[in-house]
Motif scaffolding. Structure first.
Motif, short mmCIF file in Angstrom:
data_model
loop_
_atom_site.label_atom_id
_atom_site.label_comp_id
_atom_site.label_asym_id
_atom_site.label_seq_id
_atom_site.Cartn_x
_atom_site.Cartn_y
_atom_site.Cartn_z
N ALA A 101 0.73 -1.26 0.06
CA ALA A 101 -0.28 -0.36 0.19
C ALA A 101 0.87 1.30 -0.13
CB ALA A 101 -0.94 0.06 1.23
N ILE A 102 2.10 1.26 0.86
CA ILE A 102 2.78 2.37 0.94
C ILE A 102 3.69 2.66 -0.40
CG2 ILE A 102 4.82 3.40 2.19
CD1 ILE A 102 3.61 1.86 4.82
N LEU A 103 3.97 1.52 -0.79
CA LEU A 103 4.75 1.44 -2.07
C LEU A 103 3.95 2.00 -3.13
CD1 LEU A 103 7.86 0.68 -2.61
CD2 LEU A 103 6.79 -1.66 -3.58
N SER A 104 2.74 1.70 -3.30
CA SER A 104 1.86 2.25 -4.44
C SER A 104 1.46 3.70 -4.10
CB SER A 104 0.67 1.42 -4.24
OG SER A 104 0.71 0.01 -4.48
N GLN A 105 1.53 4.19 -2.89
CA GLN A 105 1.14 5.61 -2.58
C GLN A 105 2.55 6.50 -3.11
OE1 GLN A 105 -0.56 7.99 1.18
NE2 GLN A 105 1.13 6.95 1.71
N ASN A 107 4.49 5.47 -5.40
CA ASN A 107 5.07 5.16 -6.87
C ASN A 107 3.66 5.25 -7.69
OD1 ASN A 107 8.22 4.58 -6.91
ND2 ASN A 107 7.00 3.44 -5.26
N PRO A 108 3.02 6.42 -7.58
CA PRO A 108 1.46 6.36 -8.16
C PRO A 108 1.47 5.81 -9.46
CG PRO A 108 2.27 8.64 -7.62
CD PRO A 108 3.25 7.77 -6.89
N GLY A 109 0.32 5.15 -9.78
CA GLY A 109 0.15 4.72 -11.26
C GLY A 109 1.02 3.57 -11.59
N ARG A 110 1.86 2.98 -10.55
CA ARG A 110 2.76 2.01 -11.07
C ARG A 110 2.58 0.61 -10.09
NH1 ARG A 110 8.81 3.62 -11.44
NH2 ARG A 110 8.79 1.55 -12.45
N GLU A 111 1.22 0.37 -9.90
CA GLU A 111 0.91 -0.67 -8.83
C GLU A 111 1.36 -1.97 -9.35
OE1 GLU A 111 -2.04 2.82 -8.68
OE2 GLU A 111 -1.39 1.52 -10.33
N ALA A 112 1.14 -2.24 -10.51
CA ALA A 112 1.76 -3.52 -11.12
C ALA A 112 3.23 -3.80 -10.86
CB ALA A 112 1.52 -3.66 -12.74
N ASP A 113 4.14 -2.70 -11.11
CA ASP A 113 5.39 -2.68 -10.87
C ASP A 113 5.76 -2.73 -9.45
OD1 ASP A 113 6.12 -1.91 -13.54
OD2 ASP A 113 6.24 0.05 -13.22
N CYS A 114 4.89 -2.28 -8.46
CA CYS A 114 5.09 -2.48 -7.03
C CYS A 114 4.78 -3.89 -6.69
CB CYS A 114 4.06 -1.64 -6.34
SG CYS A 114 4.22 0.24 -6.45
N VAL A 115 3.83 -4.58 -7.24
CA VAL A 115 3.42 -5.87 -6.99
C VAL A 115 4.62 -6.76 -7.34
CG1 VAL A 115 1.94 -7.97 -7.53
CG2 VAL A 115 1.11 -5.60 -6.83
N LEU A 134 -8.86 -1.94 0.46
CA LEU A 134 -9.07 -0.73 0.98
C LEU A 134 -8.06 0.18 0.61
CD1 LEU A 134 -9.77 -2.20 4.69
CD2 LEU A 134 -11.34 -0.69 3.52
N ALA A 135 -6.62 0.09 0.58
CA ALA A 135 -5.53 0.94 0.10
C ALA A 135 -6.04 1.31 -1.54
CB ALA A 135 -4.31 0.30 0.18
N ASP A 136 -6.53 0.26 -2.17
CA ASP A 136 -6.63 0.55 -3.45
C ASP A 136 -7.95 1.72 -3.53
OD1 ASP A 136 -8.14 0.23 -6.41
OD2 ASP A 136 -6.73 -1.36 -6.38
N GLY A 137 -8.99 1.61 -2.60
CA GLY A 137 -9.78 2.78 -2.79
C GLY A 137 -9.38 4.02 -2.07
N VAL A 138 -8.54 4.10 -0.99
CA VAL A 138 -8.14 5.11 -0.37
C VAL A 138 -7.19 5.95 -1.32
CG1 VAL A 138 -6.74 6.02 1.38
CG2 VAL A 138 -8.45 4.49 2.00
N LEU A 139 -6.21 5.27 -2.21
CA LEU A 139 -5.29 5.79 -3.12
C LEU A 139 -5.89 6.11 -4.23
CD1 LEU A 139 -2.15 3.66 -2.17
CD2 LEU A 139 -2.47 5.97 -1.77
N GLY A 140 -7.27 5.56 -4.47
CA GLY A 140 -7.79 5.89 -6.00
C GLY A 140 -7.26 5.25 -6.97
N CYS A 141 -6.79 4.04 -6.90
CA CYS A 141 -6.01 3.12 -7.77
C CYS A 141 -7.00 2.49 -8.82
CB CYS A 141 -5.25 1.96 -7.37
SG CYS A 141 -4.03 2.52 -6.09
#
Length: 174
Positions: A101-105, A107-115, A134-141
């Motif tokens: 969740a923090i990594l996604s925050q 590195n916005p827009g790079r969720e796949a890279d974070c995973v 929940l993190a996906d929702g809060v971060l607007g992913c």
């Protein structure tokens, strides 16, 4: 001079003293269900209490949006000059999900890279799905984090991941 790269260090409760001693974090996140929180003097310490479940169960605390907002606010205020240690009981589910969740925050827009980064560094983790949703929702992913993380933890259980580290800022896309 090179500034040390900020890292997220993930572990279970048993490995916490060693992780703190070896990485000298400025921030620590503890996520536990019933256990007592560790005492950590001289560090910013966020204590979150929820169990490793992703559906409501009698007598257990499911991860909630307020806790995830607290986590992400804490991470947003992290100066990133020293590592942040994130631990839960075993380091398998809640803390890897929080780290993702923090990594996604960061590195916005790079969720796949974070995973992908998490899967490379710690193939044994099973990130808690409620935390990720929940993190996906809060971060607007818009579902990207949940979708990218879907295949994580589908293989056989290989035992505990131990202590692992993730660079807070991913390399630029090649």
């Amino acid at each position: 001079t090179m500034t040390p790269m900020a890292e997220l260090v993930v572990c279970g409760l048993e490995d916490l003293p060693e992780a703190v001693a070896s990485t000298a974090p400025s921030q620590v996140v503890s996520i536990l269900g019933d256990k007592d929180f560790p005492e950590l003097a001289g560090r910013e310490h966020l204590r979150l209490r929820f169990h490793d479940i992703d559906e409501a169960q009698e007598g257990l605390t499911i991860p909630g949006e307020a806790a995830i907002r607290e986590l992400l606010d804490f991470a947003a205020a992290w100066p990133r000059e020293q590592p942040m240690v994130i631990h839960c009981l075993l380091g398998v589910s809640r803390s890897p999900a929080a780290a993702l969740a923090i990594l996604s925050q960061l590195n916005p827009g790079r969720e796949a890279d974070c995973v992908r980064e998490l899967a490379t560094v710690a193939p044994r983790v099973r990130p808690n799905r409620a935390v990720l949703a929940l993190a996906d929702g809060v971060l607007g992913c818009e579902g990207r984090l949940v979708t990218a993380a879907r295949e994580l933890g589908d293989g056989p259980y290989l035992g505990l991941p131990g202590v692992f580290r993730l660079a807070a800022t991913l390399d630029k896309p090649s």
